[in-house]
Design a protein around this motif. Structure first.
Motif, PDB file in Angstrom:
ATOM      1  N   PRO A 136       0.837  -1.200   0.000  1.00  0.00           N
ATOM      2  CA  PRO A 136       0.000   0.000   0.000  1.00  0.00           C
ATOM      3  C   PRO A 136       0.874   1.254   0.000  1.00  0.00           C
ATOM      4  O   PRO A 136       1.932   1.283   0.618  1.00  0.00           O
ATOM      5  N   GLU A 137       0.400   2.272  -0.711  1.00  0.00           N
ATOM      6  CA  GLU A 137       1.157   3.508  -0.793  1.00  0.00           C
ATOM      7  C   GLU A 137       1.062   4.275   0.514  1.00  0.00           C
ATOM      8  O   GLU A 137       0.025   4.291   1.161  1.00  0.00           O
ATOM      9  N   THR A 138       2.159   4.913   0.890  1.00  0.00           N
ATOM     10  CA  THR A 138       2.156   5.780   2.057  1.00  0.00           C
ATOM     11  C   THR A 138       1.390   7.045   1.692  1.00  0.00           C
ATOM     12  O   THR A 138       1.621   7.619   0.628  1.00  0.00           O
ATOM     13  N   PRO A 139       0.471   7.478   2.557  1.00  0.00           N
ATOM     14  CA  PRO A 139      -0.276   8.694   2.234  1.00  0.00           C
ATOM     15  C   PRO A 139       0.658   9.896   2.091  1.00  0.00           C
ATOM     16  O   PRO A 139       1.640  10.017   2.820  1.00  0.00           O
ATOM     17  N   VAL A 140       0.351  10.753   1.136  1.00  0.00           N
ATOM     18  CA  VAL A 140       1.119  11.980   0.938  1.00  0.00           C
ATOM     19  C   VAL A 140       0.326  13.108   1.575  1.00  0.00           C
ATOM     20  O   VAL A 140      -0.819  13.350   1.206  1.00  0.00           O
ATOM     21  N   TYR A 141       0.934  13.777   2.543  1.00  0.00           N
ATOM     22  CA  TYR A 141       0.251  14.851   3.253  1.00  0.00           C
ATOM     23  C   TYR A 141      -0.119  15.958   2.266  1.00  0.00           C
ATOM     24  O   TYR A 141       0.676  16.355   1.437  1.00  0.00           O
ATOM     25  N   ASP A 182      -6.843  12.721   0.357  1.00  0.00           N
ATOM     26  CA  ASP A 182      -7.113  12.570   1.798  1.00  0.00           C
ATOM     27  C   ASP A 182      -5.906  11.998   2.536  1.00  0.00           C
ATOM     28  O   ASP A 182      -6.039  11.393   3.597  1.00  0.00           O
ATOM     29  N   GLY A 183      -4.718  12.209   1.985  1.00  0.00           N
ATOM     30  CA  GLY A 183      -3.497  11.662   2.573  1.00  0.00           C
ATOM     31  C   GLY A 183      -3.272  12.073   4.016  1.00  0.00           C
ATOM     32  O   GLY A 183      -2.850  11.258   4.852  1.00  0.00           O
ATOM     33  N   THR A 184      -3.553  13.335   4.342  1.00  0.00           N
ATOM     34  CA  THR A 184      -3.345  13.796   5.713  1.00  0.00           C
ATOM     35  C   THR A 184      -4.331  13.114   6.647  1.00  0.00           C
ATOM     36  O   THR A 184      -3.957  12.654   7.737  1.00  0.00           O
ATOM     37  N   LEU A 185      -5.583  13.025   6.221  1.00  0.00           N
ATOM     38  CA  LEU A 185      -6.595  12.354   7.040  1.00  0.00           C
ATOM     39  C   LEU A 185      -6.221  10.890   7.259  1.00  0.00           C
ATOM     40  O   LEU A 185      -6.311  10.379   8.381  1.00  0.00           O
ATOM     41  N   GLN A 186      -5.770  10.227   6.217  1.00  0.00           N
ATOM     42  CA  GLN A 186      -5.369   8.828   6.362  1.00  0.00           C
ATOM     43  C   GLN A 186      -4.167   8.693   7.299  1.00  0.00           C
ATOM     44  O   GLN A 186      -4.082   7.743   8.079  1.00  0.00           O
ATOM     45  N   ALA A 187      -3.268   9.664   7.246  1.00  0.00           N
ATOM     46  CA  ALA A 187      -2.070   9.614   8.092  1.00  0.00           C
ATOM     47  C   ALA A 187      -2.399   9.737   9.578  1.00  0.00           C
ATOM     48  O   ALA A 187      -1.675   9.196  10.415  1.00  0.00           O
ATOM     49  N   VAL A 188      -3.496  10.431   9.907  1.00  0.00           N
ATOM     50  CA  VAL A 188      -3.873  10.529  11.327  1.00  0.00           C
ATOM     51  C   VAL A 188      -4.756   9.364  11.753  1.00  0.00           C
ATOM     52  O   VAL A 188      -5.170   9.286  12.901  1.00  0.00           O
ATOM     53  N   GLY A 222     -12.532  17.801   6.385  1.00  0.00           N
ATOM     54  CA  GLY A 222     -12.410  18.457   5.081  1.00  0.00           C
ATOM     55  C   GLY A 222     -11.062  19.125   4.898  1.00  0.00           C
ATOM     56  O   GLY A 222     -10.465  19.070   3.822  1.00  0.00           O
ATOM     57  N   TRP A 223     -10.561  19.745   5.957  1.00  0.00           N
ATOM     58  CA  TRP A 223      -9.280  20.447   5.905  1.00  0.00           C
ATOM     59  C   TRP A 223      -8.142  19.477   5.592  1.00  0.00           C
ATOM     60  O   TRP A 223      -7.169  19.836   4.937  1.00  0.00           O
ATOM     61  N   MET A 224      -8.296  18.222   6.036  1.00  0.00           N
ATOM     62  CA  MET A 224      -7.274  17.197   5.797  1.00  0.00           C
ATOM     63  C   MET A 224      -7.521  16.420   4.509  1.00  0.00           C
ATOM     64  O   MET A 224      -6.880  15.403   4.267  1.00  0.00           O
ATOM     65  N   GLY A 225      -8.458  16.882   3.697  1.00  0.00           N
ATOM     66  CA  GLY A 225      -8.683  16.269   2.397  1.00  0.00           C
ATOM     67  C   GLY A 225      -9.748  15.202   2.366  1.00  0.00           C
ATOM     68  O   GLY A 225      -9.984  14.585   1.331  1.00  0.00           O
ATOM     69  N   GLY A 226     -10.399  14.985   3.488  1.00  0.00           N
ATOM     70  CA  GLY A 226     -11.480  14.001   3.537  1.00  0.00           C
ATOM     71  C   GLY A 226     -12.821  14.641   3.210  1.00  0.00           C
ATOM     72  O   GLY A 226     -12.887  15.741   2.641  1.00  0.00           O
ATOM     73  N   GLU A 227     -13.863  13.950   3.596  1.00  0.00           N
ATOM     74  CA  GLU A 227     -15.208  14.438   3.343  1.00  0.00           C
ATOM     75  C   GLU A 227     -15.431  15.764   4.076  1.00  0.00           C
ATOM     76  O   GLU A 227     -14.992  15.943   5.202  1.00  0.00           O
ATOM     77  N   SER A 251       2.863  23.241  10.765  1.00  0.00           N
ATOM     78  CA  SER A 251       3.111  24.337   9.818  1.00  0.00           C
ATOM     79  C   SER A 251       1.815  24.759   9.132  1.00  0.00           C
ATOM     80  O   SER A 251       1.575  25.945   8.913  1.00  0.00           O
ATOM     81  N   LYS A 252       0.958  23.805   8.812  1.00  0.00           N
ATOM     82  CA  LYS A 252      -0.311  24.121   8.151  1.00  0.00           C
ATOM     83  C   LYS A 252      -1.317  24.745   9.115  1.00  0.00           C
ATOM     84  O   LYS A 252      -2.087  25.622   8.734  1.00  0.00           O
ATOM     85  N   LEU A 253      -1.349  24.292  10.358  1.00  0.00           N
ATOM     86  CA  LEU A 253      -2.296  24.838  11.340  1.00  0.00           C
ATOM     87  C   LEU A 253      -1.930  26.256  11.764  1.00  0.00           C
ATOM     88  O   LEU A 253      -2.795  27.007  12.229  1.00  0.00           O
TER      89      LEU A 253
END
Length: 141
Positions: free
Chosen positions: A4-9, A13-19, A66-71, A123-125
């Protein structure tokens, strides 16, 4: 079979998956407010919130999804929103902004997220935190 690919922040939804997906995000937010309430240096922020934190927790989870690329759960549940305007009634100075970011950093550390994810999130927050501070300064000169 491919690994499986590592999520890309910041990508899809890579950031959401990473958390940890929505359940990981829920855990993150619940711990964030627990730490805020239990830590004397962060308690002034906690006291800015309503006594019943359930709605506050749900709104932050919905926003961050949503901010993390999810729904985009916030707009589905609560309608449109301007983050700085939603906080405009509060007095948010550099002190409160730093407190909020510090509390999030402590939470990310406690939950043992990888350093690169913590650095990315912090950095994003910092950007929305600064916008909230700016709007507060304009509304409460």
């Amino acid at each position: 079979m491919d690994a499986p690919e590592t999520p890309v922040y910041g990508k899809a939804d890579g950031t959401l998956q990473a958390v940890g997906g929505l359940s990981g995000l829920q855990n993150l937010v619940e711990n964030f407010y627990r730490i805020m309430g239990d830590t004397p240096e962060f308690r002034p922020l906690y006291d800015m919130h309503p006594d019943d934190m359930a709605l506050t927790i749900d709104k932050l989870v919905a926003f961050l999804s949503g901010w993390m690329g999810g729904e985009r759960l916030f707009s589905k549940k609560y309608g449109s929103m301007s983050l700085p305007q939603a906080h405009a009634h509060l007095i948010v100075t550099e002190k409160e902004k730093a407190m909020w970011l510090d509390c999030m950093a402590v939470t990310l550390d406690e939950l043992h997220y990888p350093d690169d994810l913590k650095a990315y999130l912090m950095s994003k927050l910092a950007f929305p935190a600064e916008r909230i501070r700016q709007v507060s300064a304009a509304n409460h000169p």
